[in-house]
Write a protein that holds these residues in place. Structure first.
Motif, PDB file in Angstrom:
ATOM      1  N   ARG A 128     -20.841 -49.180  10.799  1.00  0.00           N
ATOM      2  CA  ARG A 128     -20.186 -48.564  12.769  1.00  0.00           C
ATOM      3  C   ARG A 128     -20.794 -48.103  12.930  1.00  0.00           C
ATOM      4  NH1 ARG A 128     -14.282 -47.225  14.866  1.00  0.00           N
ATOM      5  NH2 ARG A 128     -14.637 -47.371  16.933  1.00  0.00           N
ATOM      6  N   PHE A 129     -21.374 -46.894  11.582  1.00  0.00           N
ATOM      7  CA  PHE A 129     -22.404 -45.596  11.985  1.00  0.00           C
ATOM      8  C   PHE A 129     -23.142 -46.178  13.049  1.00  0.00           C
ATOM      9  CE2 PHE A 129     -23.887 -41.891  11.854  1.00  0.00           C
ATOM     10  CZ  PHE A 129     -22.705 -40.721  12.903  1.00  0.00           C
ATOM     11  N   ALA A 130     -23.761 -46.338  11.345  1.00  0.00           N
ATOM     12  CA  ALA A 130     -25.289 -46.795  11.427  1.00  0.00           C
ATOM     13  C   ALA A 130     -25.769 -48.045  12.313  1.00  0.00           C
ATOM     14  CB  ALA A 130     -25.831 -46.615  10.373  1.00  0.00           C
ATOM     15  N   CYS A 131     -24.984 -49.048  12.480  1.00  0.00           N
ATOM     16  CA  CYS A 131     -26.081 -49.825  13.191  1.00  0.00           C
ATOM     17  C   CYS A 131     -24.615 -50.474  14.245  1.00  0.00           C
ATOM     18  CB  CYS A 131     -25.200 -51.250  12.384  1.00  0.00           C
ATOM     19  SG  CYS A 131     -26.217 -51.560  10.277  1.00  0.00           S
ATOM     20  N   TRP A 132     -23.811 -50.413  14.359  1.00  0.00           N
ATOM     21  CA  TRP A 132     -22.735 -50.607  15.488  1.00  0.00           C
ATOM     22  C   TRP A 132     -23.060 -49.656  16.944  1.00  0.00           C
ATOM     23  CZ3 TRP A 132     -17.823 -52.766  14.292  1.00  0.00           C
ATOM     24  CH2 TRP A 132     -17.392 -54.309  13.641  1.00  0.00           C
ATOM     25  N   VAL A 133     -23.416 -48.031  16.177  1.00  0.00           N
ATOM     26  CA  VAL A 133     -23.551 -47.717  17.471  1.00  0.00           C
ATOM     27  C   VAL A 133     -24.725 -48.255  18.570  1.00  0.00           C
ATOM     28  CG1 VAL A 133     -25.217 -46.465  16.306  1.00  0.00           C
ATOM     29  CG2 VAL A 133     -24.455 -45.237  17.507  1.00  0.00           C
ATOM     30  N   TRP A 134     -25.497 -48.755  18.426  1.00  0.00           N
ATOM     31  CA  TRP A 134     -26.408 -49.454  19.559  1.00  0.00           C
ATOM     32  C   TRP A 134     -25.352 -49.922  20.701  1.00  0.00           C
ATOM     33  CZ3 TRP A 134     -29.635 -46.726  17.867  1.00  0.00           C
ATOM     34  CH2 TRP A 134     -30.043 -46.389  17.011  1.00  0.00           C
ATOM     35  N   LEU A 135     -24.542 -50.785  20.340  1.00  0.00           N
ATOM     36  CA  LEU A 135     -23.175 -51.499  20.983  1.00  0.00           C
ATOM     37  C   LEU A 135     -22.546 -50.171  21.461  1.00  0.00           C
ATOM     38  CD1 LEU A 135     -23.093 -54.935  19.502  1.00  0.00           C
ATOM     39  CD2 LEU A 135     -24.818 -54.201  20.694  1.00  0.00           C
TER      40      LEU A 135
END
Length: 281
Positions: free
Chosen positions: A80-87
Motif C-alpha cells: 500500500r505504501f509503495a504502490c497504492w500511494v499513486w492513487l
C-alpha cells in the motif's frame, strides 16, 4: 548516503534550507529521484499528509489498522505504501481540498516517469534501472519499514495523543547519521524543532515525558526496534532497551513492560473512539 540524504530531505522539508524557493524545490524535484524518491512527492506525503493527519484515518501511511508484529500485515502495508500511494495521495488531496498539492504531485510524478522512460529508451535501460529503479525499490522499503517501526506502538485507548503513537530512541549511534531521527516522539510534538536541539530538549524535560508515559528506548534505533518486534523478541526489547523515566518506586517490571508493548501492537479500527471520547474523522 541514501539514508543520510533522505533524513536530510526530511528535515529540509520541515525547515527550508535556502532562502530561494527554487533551490528548496530542487531538493524535492531534482535530487530526490537519485535517492529513490519520485519528484515532488516527499514534502506533500510527509509534511502535509503524515504530520497533519498524525498517523490517523486520513493518513495513507497510517499503521493503526494493522497488527504491527505480523509479517503478512507488514507486506500488505508495504504494498500500500509503495504502490497504492499513486492513487491514495491524489485522493487525499482532493478529499482535503489541497488542489495545489495535487497539481504539484501529479506534475512531479509525470516528470519522474517521463525522465525514466526517455533515459531508458535513448541512453541505457540498464543504467536507468540502476540509477533510478534500484534506489526507488530500496527507498520504498526503507521508508515503509521506517514508518512502520516508528509508529508500531500505538495505545488503542488514547490514539490521538502524541505521547501514545510513537516513541524516542536515545543514546544510539544511529542518531548521529539520521539527524537525531530517533527522537521521533519529540518530532511529532514539534516538527519544526531543529534536529540539533532535540537531545537537549529531551533531557531538559524528562519529568514531562515521564508524566505522560512517553515510551523511550536506549542503545537501539527504530529499525532495530522494528526487527525485534517483527521477530517476536518483545522480551528482549523490554529487558535490554526500555527506559523508565520516572522514580525508582514507580518502575514497572519487565513483564509489565512487555505486556504494555504487546497491547500497543493491536490494530485500531478506523474511526475508533478512544477512552477519552475523541473520535477520528
Amino acid at each position: 548516503f541514501q539514508e543520510r540524504f533522505i533524513l536530510f530531505l526530511h528535515f529540509a522539508a520541515h525547515r527550508a534550507i535556502f532562502h530561494s524557493d527554487t533551490l528548496n524545490a530542487m531538493l524535492d524535484f531534482v535530487l530526490a529521484p537519485f535517492f529513490g524518491i519520485p519528484s515532488g512527492l516527499y514534502k506533500f506525503h510527509h509534511v502535509v499528509m503524515h504530520h497533519v493527519e498524525n498517523n490517523h484515518d486520513l493518513d495513507t501511511s497510517s499503521t493503526e489498522e494493522f497488527q504491527r508484529d505480523s509479517l503478512p500485515d507488514f507486506l500488505y502495508y508495504w504494498f500500500r505504501f509503495a504502490c497504492w500511494v499513486w492513487l491514495e495521495l491524489p485522493y487525499y488531496a482532493v478529499k482535503t481540498n489541497r488542489l495545489g498539492w495535487l497539481v504539484s504531485a501529479s506534475g512531479g510524478l509525470f516528470l519522474w516517469l517521463f525522465t525514466i522512460g526517455v533515459l531508458a529508451k535513448l541512453v541505457s535501460t540498464l543504467a536507468t534501472l540502476w540509477v533510478f529503479g534500484v534506489p526507488h525499490l530500496i527507498a520504498m522499503f526503507a521508508l515503509s519499514f521506517g514508518n512502520w517501526s516508528q509508529h508500531m506502538f500505538v495505545n488503542p485507548e488514547d490514539r490521538f495523543n502524541n505521547y501514545a503513537l510513537t516513541y524516542n530512541c536515545i543514546d544510539t549511534p544511529g542518531n548521529r547519521t539520521t539527524f537525531n531521527d530517533g527522537y521521533h516522539l519529540l518530532h511529532h510534538l514539534n516538527a519544526r524543532m531543529h534536529w540539533s536541539e532535540l537531545p537537549r530538549h529531551f533531557h531538559a524535560n524528562v519529568d514531562k515525558w515521564a508524566k505522560h508515559g512517553a515510551l523511550t528506548f536506549r542503545n537501539i534505533h527504530f529499525f532495530e526496534v522494528g526487527i525485534l518486534v517483527m521477530t517476536k523478541q518483545l522480551r528482549k526489547l523490554a529487558e535490554r532497551h526500555y527506559v523508565h523515566l520516572g522514580d525508582k518506586e514507580s518502575a514497572p517490571t519487565v513483564d509489565e513492560v512487555e505486556a504494555r508493548l504487546k497491547a500497543w501492537l493491536k490494530p485500531v479500527p478506523k474511526g475508533a473512539t478512544t477512552a477519552n471520547g475523541k473520535k477520528g474523522d
